[in-house]
Design a protein around this motif. Structure first.
Motif, PDB file in Angstrom:
ATOM      1  N   MET A  91      -6.344  -3.049  60.340  1.00  0.00           N
ATOM      2  CA  MET A  91      -6.101  -2.985  58.879  1.00  0.00           C
ATOM      3  C   MET A  91      -6.152  -4.435  58.509  1.00  0.00           C
ATOM      4  O   MET A  91      -6.168  -5.555  58.978  1.00  0.00           O
ATOM      5  CB  MET A  91      -4.642  -2.666  58.614  1.00  0.00           C
ATOM      6  CG  MET A  91      -4.107  -2.840  57.400  1.00  0.00           C
ATOM      7  SD  MET A  91      -2.477  -2.992  56.941  1.00  0.00           S
ATOM      8  CE  MET A  91      -2.013  -4.222  58.377  1.00  0.00           C
ATOM      9  N   ARG A  92      -6.798  -4.313  57.281  1.00  0.00           N
ATOM     10  CA  ARG A  92      -7.201  -5.743  56.512  1.00  0.00           C
ATOM     11  C   ARG A  92      -6.597  -5.694  55.045  1.00  0.00           C
ATOM     12  O   ARG A  92      -6.657  -4.575  54.544  1.00  0.00           O
ATOM     13  CB  ARG A  92      -8.454  -5.922  56.535  1.00  0.00           C
ATOM     14  CG  ARG A  92      -9.547  -5.473  55.655  1.00  0.00           C
ATOM     15  CD  ARG A  92     -10.921  -5.902  55.870  1.00  0.00           C
ATOM     16  NE  ARG A  92     -11.951  -5.176  55.029  1.00  0.00           N
ATOM     17  CZ  ARG A  92     -12.409  -5.598  53.936  1.00  0.00           C
ATOM     18  NH1 ARG A  92     -12.113  -6.881  53.500  1.00  0.00           N
ATOM     19  NH2 ARG A  92     -13.150  -4.904  53.256  1.00  0.00           N
ATOM     20  N   ILE A  93      -6.114  -6.896  54.699  1.00  0.00           N
ATOM     21  CA  ILE A  93      -5.633  -6.914  52.989  1.00  0.00           C
ATOM     22  C   ILE A  93      -7.134  -7.522  52.360  1.00  0.00           C
ATOM     23  O   ILE A  93      -7.503  -8.432  52.849  1.00  0.00           O
ATOM     24  CB  ILE A  93      -4.539  -7.842  52.943  1.00  0.00           C
ATOM     25  CG1 ILE A  93      -3.487  -7.571  53.903  1.00  0.00           C
ATOM     26  CG2 ILE A  93      -3.976  -7.835  51.588  1.00  0.00           C
ATOM     27  CD1 ILE A  93      -2.780  -6.162  53.795  1.00  0.00           C
ATOM     28  N   ARG A  94      -7.292  -6.729  51.477  1.00  0.00           N
ATOM     29  CA  ARG A  94      -8.399  -7.182  50.626  1.00  0.00           C
ATOM     30  C   ARG A  94      -7.922  -6.974  49.108  1.00  0.00           C
ATOM     31  O   ARG A  94      -7.227  -6.020  48.726  1.00  0.00           O
ATOM     32  CB  ARG A  94      -9.819  -6.544  50.959  1.00  0.00           C
ATOM     33  CG  ARG A  94      -9.592  -4.995  50.709  1.00  0.00           C
ATOM     34  CD  ARG A  94     -11.107  -4.392  50.660  1.00  0.00           C
ATOM     35  NE  ARG A  94     -10.922  -2.901  50.804  1.00  0.00           N
ATOM     36  CZ  ARG A  94     -10.921  -2.151  49.741  1.00  0.00           C
ATOM     37  NH1 ARG A  94     -10.723  -2.650  48.443  1.00  0.00           N
ATOM     38  NH2 ARG A  94     -11.182  -0.656  49.959  1.00  0.00           N
ATOM     39  N   PRO A  95      -8.864  -7.546  48.061  1.00  0.00           N
ATOM     40  CA  PRO A  95      -8.588  -7.255  46.768  1.00  0.00           C
ATOM     41  C   PRO A  95      -8.918  -5.934  46.634  1.00  0.00           C
ATOM     42  O   PRO A  95      -9.891  -5.259  47.094  1.00  0.00           O
ATOM     43  CB  PRO A  95      -9.549  -8.113  45.987  1.00  0.00           C
ATOM     44  CG  PRO A  95      -9.911  -9.176  46.947  1.00  0.00           C
ATOM     45  CD  PRO A  95      -9.861  -8.696  48.338  1.00  0.00           C
ATOM     46  N   ALA A  96      -8.102  -5.225  45.736  1.00  0.00           N
ATOM     47  CA  ALA A  96      -8.408  -3.860  45.205  1.00  0.00           C
ATOM     48  C   ALA A  96      -9.794  -3.644  44.153  1.00  0.00           C
ATOM     49  O   ALA A  96     -10.090  -4.622  43.663  1.00  0.00           O
ATOM     50  CB  ALA A  96      -7.427  -3.558  44.365  1.00  0.00           C
TER      51      ALA A  96
END
Length: 168
Positions: free
Chosen positions: A1-6
């Protein structure tokens, strides 16, 4: 899982995540929360264009959670954080909160704030485990008071709610 801009293409999926994340409230007798419409696409797009919307994406890049934030009285205010139940209990919410904490720190904001239901296990008790504390009425800023008033107009005060803060 990674966090990225929507991304713009994510926005309908964020609405789906919001609907799914609302379903467990039904088991607590909070059907009005479950039945509440997700944020409209144009509002989500406003957050996206402002750089204040992030998703937690799985290896296939499909979002399973999202967070949108505002700046309120010198703090990053978590306007909404939702995780699809299929991804629950895997640290998705924590990762999103930690990401916005880093974002807020880069902007020299003093804290994270949010409003939440005090007696829902995956709300205030969860945020307490993430380092938030419940604010006393006298500690509320003008911006938080305004948010709470808007929530009351939307009917969210039918159940106990609190403002919480995590210092950065």
């Amino acid at each position: 899982m990674r966090i990225r801009p929507a991304r713009r293409s994510d926005l309908p999926l964020l609405q789906d995540i919001e609907r799914a994340a609302g379903e467990p409230f039904r088991t607590l007798g909070m059907s009005a929360v479950s039945d509440d419409d997700p944020p409209p696409l144009d509002l989500l797009d406003d957050y996206r264009r402002a750089g204040r919307a992030w998703v937690a994406a799985e290896s296939d890049d499909r979002p399973v959670g999202y967070l949108i934030a505002d700046e309120v009285d010198g703090a990053a205010h978590v306007e909404q954080v939702s995780v699809h139940p299929s991804a629950a209990r895997r640290g998705v919410g924590r990762a999103l909160i930690d990401h916005v904490a880093d974002w807020a720190g880069d902007r020299r904001l003093a804290a994270l704030t949010l409003t939440t239901f005090s007696h829902v296990p995956w709300n205030a008790p969860y945020y307490t485990r993430l380092g938030f504390r419940t604010l006393a009425e006298a500690e509320l800023t003008d911006g938080l008071r305004k948010i709470r008033a808007e929530e009351a107009e939307h009917g969210l005060d039918r159940w106990p709610r609190v403002c919480m803060r995590r210092e950065l």
